[in-house]
Design an enzyme around this catalytic site. Sequence first.
Site, PDB file in Angstrom:
ATOM      1  N   GLY A  46       0.836  -1.190   0.000  1.00  0.00           N
ATOM      2  CA  GLY A  46       0.000   0.000   0.000  1.00  0.00           C
ATOM      3  C   GLY A  46       0.873   1.244   0.000  1.00  0.00           C
ATOM      4  O   GLY A  46       2.039   1.185   0.412  1.00  0.00           O
ATOM      5  N   LEU A  90       6.669   1.753   4.208  1.00  0.00           N
ATOM      6  CA  LEU A  90       7.753   2.124   3.295  1.00  0.00           C
ATOM      7  C   LEU A  90       8.427   3.430   3.725  1.00  0.00           C
ATOM      8  O   LEU A  90       9.560   3.686   3.347  1.00  0.00           O
ATOM      9  CB  LEU A  90       7.222   2.247   1.866  1.00  0.00           C
ATOM     10  N   HIS A 131      -4.149   1.568   7.758  1.00  0.00           N
ATOM     11  CA  HIS A 131      -2.795   2.141   7.753  1.00  0.00           C
ATOM     12  C   HIS A 131      -2.699   3.287   6.740  1.00  0.00           C
ATOM     13  O   HIS A 131      -2.189   4.363   7.059  1.00  0.00           O
ATOM     14  CB  HIS A 131      -1.798   1.019   7.425  1.00  0.00           C
TER      15      HIS A 131
HETATM   16 NI    NI Z   1       2.827   3.475   5.524  1.00  0.00          NI
END
Ligand code: NI
Length: 160
Positions: A46, A90, A131
């Site tokens: 994502g 990330l 998230h």
């Molecule tokens: Ni994130």
Amino acid sequence: MAIRQIRTIGDEILTKKCKAVKEMTPRTKELIGDMFDTMYQASGVGLAAPQVGILKRIVVIDVEDGNRYVLVNPEIVETRGSQTGYEGCLSVPGKSGIVTRPMYAKVKAWNENMEPYELEGEGLLARAICHECAHLEGQLYVDLVEGELMDTAPDEEEEE
Ligand code: NI
């Protein structure tokens, strides 16, 4: 399509609230394409627009269920249950932590053609929805971690 630079924790753009998308433009479609390219290249499941430095309410998700989800102006309208497990991001490279999220989440959003739809997710998809929507509010999962943030070996965890 292009790979964009992923902003990392400490970059204040990740702490800002994103603005609603009012209309779909070629430029915004290009952004969405780039977000997928960037997410896949980084082996993520994502990505939210602020992670590539754009303060717009756009999320892309691919939890390898055969679908590529684009969520424009997403709004979580229902959650149920809970799940506790590892989560990564990330924008927080090399780290992971234990976070409790709903087991089920329903979100209302618009797709890349600004057609409204609803997406229901369970398990990893519900986790990814929650998230990524938090990124649009300037929130990172590190503030929800139970216990310590841990070092993660590359490719060990799914990152969002
Ligand atoms: Ni994130």
